[in-house]
Design an enzyme around this catalytic site. Structure first.
Site, PDB file in Angstrom:
ATOM      1  N   HIS A 148       1.905   1.913  -3.468  1.00 44.71           N
ATOM      2  CA  HIS A 148       0.868   2.592  -4.250  1.00 44.71           C
ATOM      3  C   HIS A 148       0.988   4.103  -4.079  1.00 44.71           C
ATOM      4  O   HIS A 148       0.911   4.865  -5.049  1.00 44.71           O
ATOM      5  CB  HIS A 148      -0.519   2.146  -3.782  1.00 44.71           C
ATOM      6  N   GLU A 166       0.820  -1.203   0.000  1.00 44.31           N
ATOM      7  CA  GLU A 166       0.000   0.000   0.000  1.00 44.31           C
ATOM      8  C   GLU A 166       0.862   1.264   0.000  1.00 44.31           C
ATOM      9  O   GLU A 166       0.535   2.243  -0.683  1.00 44.31           O
ATOM     10  CB  GLU A 166      -0.948  -0.007   1.202  1.00 44.31           C
TER      11      GLU A 166
END
Length: 302
Positions: free
Chosen positions: A147, A144
Site C-alpha cells: 500500500h 501493507e
C-alpha cells in the site's frame, strides 16, 4: 452494517453542508463566486484542502485513534521480528523505512498510513499477532508495505479531492438550472429554494462520489494483495487471506484508516458498493489465477 453506511453518509453530508454554508457566507459578504471559474476555484480549494489536511494528519490520527505504540526499540523477539521484516520488505519495495507499531485490538487486522511513501506507518493488531503464524503475518505486513509503495494514501486523497470538487461544482450548477426553471429566475440569480436544492444535490451526488471512491479502494486492495504476493510469496498471501476469511470479526479501526486495513466488512447488493474492501474469496481467487511471479527472497526471522 446499515448503521455504518448511515454514519458514513452523514459524515460526508456534514462536510458538504459546511462547505455550502461557508460559500454562501462568502457570497453574502460580497465575494463573487457565481462565475463558473470562481466556483471551480473555490470548490477545488475546499475539495482538495480537506482531503490533504486529512492525509497530512493521518499518522497522528491513526496513532491516537488506535492507541498504537511505535516500536522505537524492540522489547521482545516478536517486536524485533516485526521491525526486521518490515525493514526487509521496505528495502525490497524501494521505500523508506516506515514506523512499525502495535495496537491493542481483538480482531486480526493491520493498516498502513502516512503522507508519503518514505514517511509512513505500518501497524498490526495484537489479535493478528496471537492468531497468525509468522508466514501469514509476513504476508499481511507485505500487503501493507505494498500500500505504501503504491502510494495509495496520496492517490486516495487525490481521488477524494477530485470527487469533492466535482460534487461541489455540479451540485451548484445543476441547482442554478433547477432553481431558475422553478422560480423563473432566468437571470441566474439564486432564489430562496436554491440552497435547499443544493443541499439535496450535495447528498445525491455525494452518494455517487462515495461509490466511486469505494470502487477505487477495492481496486487498491487487489493491487496490494499482488504486491504482498511478490514480497512475501503468493502461497503466504493466500494463506493469510484464508485465515482472515475463517476468523474475521468486527473492525474496530478508526474510519480514516479502515480503507487501508488488511480486511474490511463486505456487503451485498447496493451496500456492497459502499465497502472499501472486496470479498476475501474474490481476493483469494485473483491471487490463485494470477501469473506466477518470482519471490524477492524475504526470509522469515525465526
Amino acid at each position: 452494517m446499515f448503521k455504518r453506511i448511515a454514519l458514513f453518509l452523514a459524515t460526508n453530508l456534514a462536510v458538504l453542508l459546511l462547505l455550502s454554508i461557508v460559500m454562501s457566507v462568502l457570497q453574502a459578504l460580497g465575494f463573487n463566486i457565481k462565475g463558473n471559474g470562481a466556483l471551480l476555484t473555490m470548490a477545488a480549494v475546499f475539495g482538495f484542502g480537506g482531503a490533504f489536511i486529512s492525509l497530512l494528519l493521518s499518522k497522528w490520527m491513526a496513532k491516537m485513534g488506535t492507541g498504537a505504540v511505535v516500536i522505537s526499540e524492540p522489547r521482545n523477539e516478536t517486536e524485533r521480528w516485526l521491525v526486521d521484516t518490515v525493514r526487509r520488505q521496505a528495502q525490497a519495495a524501494g521505500i523508506g523505512m516506515p514506523e512499525v507499531a502495535v495496537y491493542d485490538a481483538p480482531e486480526i487486522n493491520a493498516f498502513a498510513t502516512g503522507a508519503n511513501r518514505n514517511n509512513a506507518l505500518v501497524a498490526v493488531s495484537t489479535g493478528l499477532l496471537r492468531a497468525m503464524d509468522r508466514d501469514e503475518a509476513e504476508a499481511v505486513l507485505a500487503h501493507e508495505v505494498s500500500h505504501v509503495a503504491n502510494g495509495d494514501m496520496v492517490t486516495m486523497a487525490l481521488v477524494q479531492g477530485v470527487l469533492n470538487t466535482f460534487v461541489i461544482v455540479l451540485a451548484r450548477l445543476v441547482g442554478r438550472v433547477i432553481d431558475g426553471y422553478l422560480g423563473g429566475n432566468r437571470d441566474g440569480s439564486p432564489g430562496l429554494g436554491y440552497y435547499a436544492i443544493v443541499f439535496v444535490l450535495d447528498l445525491v451526488f455525494g452518494l455517487f462520489a462515495s461509490m466511486i471512491a469505494m470502487w477505487f479502494s477495492r481496486y487498491r486492495e487487489f493491487r496490494a494483495d499482488a504486491g504482498g504476493a511478490r514480497l512475501a510469496g503468493r502461497d503466504k498471501m493466500i494463506r493469510a487471506l484464508e485465515r482472515l476469511a475463517l476468523t474475521y470479526g468486527e473492525n474496530t479501526l478508526p474510519k480514516q484508516v479502515q480503507a487501508f486495513g488488511i480486511s474490511g466488512a463486505v456487503g451485498h447488493g447496493l451496500s456492497k458498493l459502499m465497502r472499501s474492501h472486496p470479498p476475501l474469496e474474490e481476493r483469494i481467487a485473483a491471487l490463485r489465477n494470477a501469473p506466477a511471479e518470482p519471490v524477492r527472497g524475504l526470509g522469515v526471522v525465526s
